[in-house]
Design a protein around this motif. Structure first.
Motif, PDB file in Angstrom:
ATOM      1  N   GLY A 118      -1.150  -2.330 -11.960  1.00  0.00           N
ATOM      2  CA  GLY A 118       0.144  -1.762 -12.317  1.00  0.00           C
ATOM      3  C   GLY A 118       0.455  -0.463 -11.620  1.00  0.00           C
ATOM      4  O   GLY A 118       1.261   0.335 -12.108  1.00  0.00           O
ATOM      5  N   ARG A 119      -0.143  -0.245 -10.433  1.00  0.00           N
ATOM      6  CA  ARG A 119       0.060   1.005  -9.721  1.00  0.00           C
ATOM      7  C   ARG A 119       1.416   1.076  -9.016  1.00  0.00           C
ATOM      8  O   ARG A 119       1.829   2.143  -8.567  1.00  0.00           O
ATOM      9  N   VAL A 120       2.099  -0.075  -8.894  1.00  0.00           N
ATOM     10  CA  VAL A 120       3.423  -0.090  -8.267  1.00  0.00           C
ATOM     11  C   VAL A 120       4.481  -0.155  -9.361  1.00  0.00           C
ATOM     12  O   VAL A 120       4.489  -1.080 -10.169  1.00  0.00           O
ATOM     13  N   VAL A 121       5.357   0.838  -9.388  1.00  0.00           N
ATOM     14  CA  VAL A 121       6.368   0.893 -10.449  1.00  0.00           C
ATOM     15  C   VAL A 121       7.713   0.343  -9.996  1.00  0.00           C
ATOM     16  O   VAL A 121       8.581   0.064 -10.815  1.00  0.00           O
ATOM     17  N   ALA A 122       7.902   0.166  -8.699  1.00  0.00           N
ATOM     18  CA  ALA A 122       9.169  -0.356  -8.185  1.00  0.00           C
ATOM     19  C   ALA A 122       9.273  -1.859  -8.463  1.00  0.00           C
ATOM     20  O   ALA A 122       8.256  -2.555  -8.533  1.00  0.00           O
ATOM     21  N   VAL A 152       9.830   4.473  -2.571  1.00  0.00           N
ATOM     22  CA  VAL A 152      10.045   3.029  -2.576  1.00  0.00           C
ATOM     23  C   VAL A 152      10.970   2.630  -3.713  1.00  0.00           C
ATOM     24  O   VAL A 152      10.652   2.825  -4.891  1.00  0.00           O
ATOM     25  N   GLY A 153      12.129   2.056  -3.345  1.00  0.00           N
ATOM     26  CA  GLY A 153      13.071   1.588  -4.349  1.00  0.00           C
ATOM     27  C   GLY A 153      12.755   0.204  -4.847  1.00  0.00           C
ATOM     28  O   GLY A 153      12.988  -0.126  -6.015  1.00  0.00           O
ATOM     29  N   GLY A 159       5.469  -6.714 -14.144  1.00  0.00           N
ATOM     30  CA  GLY A 159       6.861  -6.544 -13.764  1.00  0.00           C
ATOM     31  C   GLY A 159       7.316  -7.250 -12.510  1.00  0.00           C
ATOM     32  O   GLY A 159       8.481  -7.150 -12.129  1.00  0.00           O
ATOM     33  N   ALA A 160       6.427  -7.988 -11.844  1.00  0.00           N
ATOM     34  CA  ALA A 160       6.792  -8.642 -10.581  1.00  0.00           C
ATOM     35  C   ALA A 160       7.469  -9.985 -10.834  1.00  0.00           C
ATOM     36  O   ALA A 160       7.317 -10.601 -11.892  1.00  0.00           O
ATOM     37  N   ARG A 161       8.220 -10.430  -9.819  1.00  0.00           N
ATOM     38  CA  ARG A 161       8.833 -11.758  -9.835  1.00  0.00           C
ATOM     39  C   ARG A 161       8.342 -12.536  -8.625  1.00  0.00           C
ATOM     40  O   ARG A 161       7.922 -11.963  -7.629  1.00  0.00           O
ATOM     41  N   GLU A 180       0.833  -1.204   0.000  1.00  0.00           N
ATOM     42  CA  GLU A 180       0.000   0.000   0.000  1.00  0.00           C
ATOM     43  C   GLU A 180       0.867   1.254   0.000  1.00  0.00           C
ATOM     44  O   GLU A 180       0.548   2.247  -0.660  1.00  0.00           O
ATOM     45  N   ILE A 181       1.983   1.216   0.725  1.00  0.00           N
ATOM     46  CA  ILE A 181       2.906   2.352   0.730  1.00  0.00           C
ATOM     47  C   ILE A 181       3.502   2.544  -0.664  1.00  0.00           C
ATOM     48  O   ILE A 181       3.657   3.670  -1.141  1.00  0.00           O
ATOM     49  N   ALA A 182       3.837   1.430  -1.322  1.00  0.00           N
ATOM     50  CA  ALA A 182       4.415   1.512  -2.663  1.00  0.00           C
ATOM     51  C   ALA A 182       3.435   2.126  -3.655  1.00  0.00           C
ATOM     52  O   ALA A 182       3.838   2.758  -4.631  1.00  0.00           O
TER      53      ALA A 182
END
Length: 233
Positions: free
Chosen positions: A169-173, A84-85, A199-201, A75-77
């Motif tokens: 796709g709201r998280v880009v990190a 967030v890196g 983009g996740a693993r 949620e923070i991301a």
């Protein structure tokens, strides 16, 4: 940095550095050295982490969260992507795929919590998430309180969940899902979850349950370091 109100006790074991990274572990409300600080919900947990960032002078970080902490980290991301890196969701229940599980867990733990904290602590090893899994003595003493259970339930059953935002796709990190193969909190493997998030693993730990990071700490550490190596702060 030894005390930042009810949000966290501060830096546990002092300031630690692992693989050249500064590591900060916080005590949530009602955990470790932190007080409950009055009624609170999921949004207070996410806001508390960002407040801790500010208090410790952290502009951007690699976020790692386990279980409910994974939902908070995600949620923070979404809410503060510039801070967030990378994002690691370990044994995390982020929403839609785990809603049925959360409903059962919510009914189960809410009933136990109504009997009081001692009853909840005593019964926790037999609840849905931990049944049949060796539980470390420290877990028996953890301050599981009704607010935490309610926050977890709310995070998974809200009209628009953290999971929905991840799928959109709201998280880009760079994002990692790490789940125990026998974790009842997730009906899918980490790889299956990752395939649903752009983009996740994913990495699944064989022969482990909800506490996979406790049972296979070295594998978890290697996966996290690999994620960090592909990220930039």
């Amino acid at each position: 940095t030894r005390s930042v109100g009810h949000l966290a006790r501060g830096l546990i074991d002092g300031e630690r550095h692992v693989a050249g990274l500064r590591v900060v572990r916080l005590d949530w409300r009602a955990h470790g050295g932190s007080a409950i600080g009055g009624p609170y919900g999921f949004e207070d947990l996410t806001g508390g982490v960002l407040t801790l960032f500010d208090q410790l002078g952290i502009d951007r970080a690699h976020l790692v969260g386990h279980s409910l902490g994974g939902s908070v980290a995600a949620e923070i991301a979404v809410a503060a992507p510039a801070r967030v890196g990378s994002l690691a969701v370990l044994g995390g229940i982020a929403g839609a795929p785990g809603v049925a599980c959360f409903r059962r867990l919510g009914v189960e733990t809410t009933g136990l919590a109504a009997l009081g904290l001692p009853a909840l602590r005593a019964a926790l090893p037999q609840t849905l998430l931990y049944k049949g899994v060796p539980v470390e003595p420290s877990l028996h003493d953890a301050a599981f309180v009704p607010e935490n259970m309610a926050s977890a339930y709310a995070a998974a059953t809200a009209p628009t969940t953290t999971w929905d935002r991840l799928q959109a796709g709201r998280v880009v990190a760079p994002t990692l899902f790490l789940i125990g193969a026998d974790d009842p909190a997730s009906p899918f493997s980490a790889e299956q979850l990752a395939a649903l998030v752009p983009g996740a693993r994913g990495a699944t730990h064989a022969r482990t349950g909800h506490l996979s990071i406790q049972r296979q700490p070295r594998s978890a550490a290697d996966a996290l370091l690999d994620l960090v190596s592909r990220s930039r702060l």
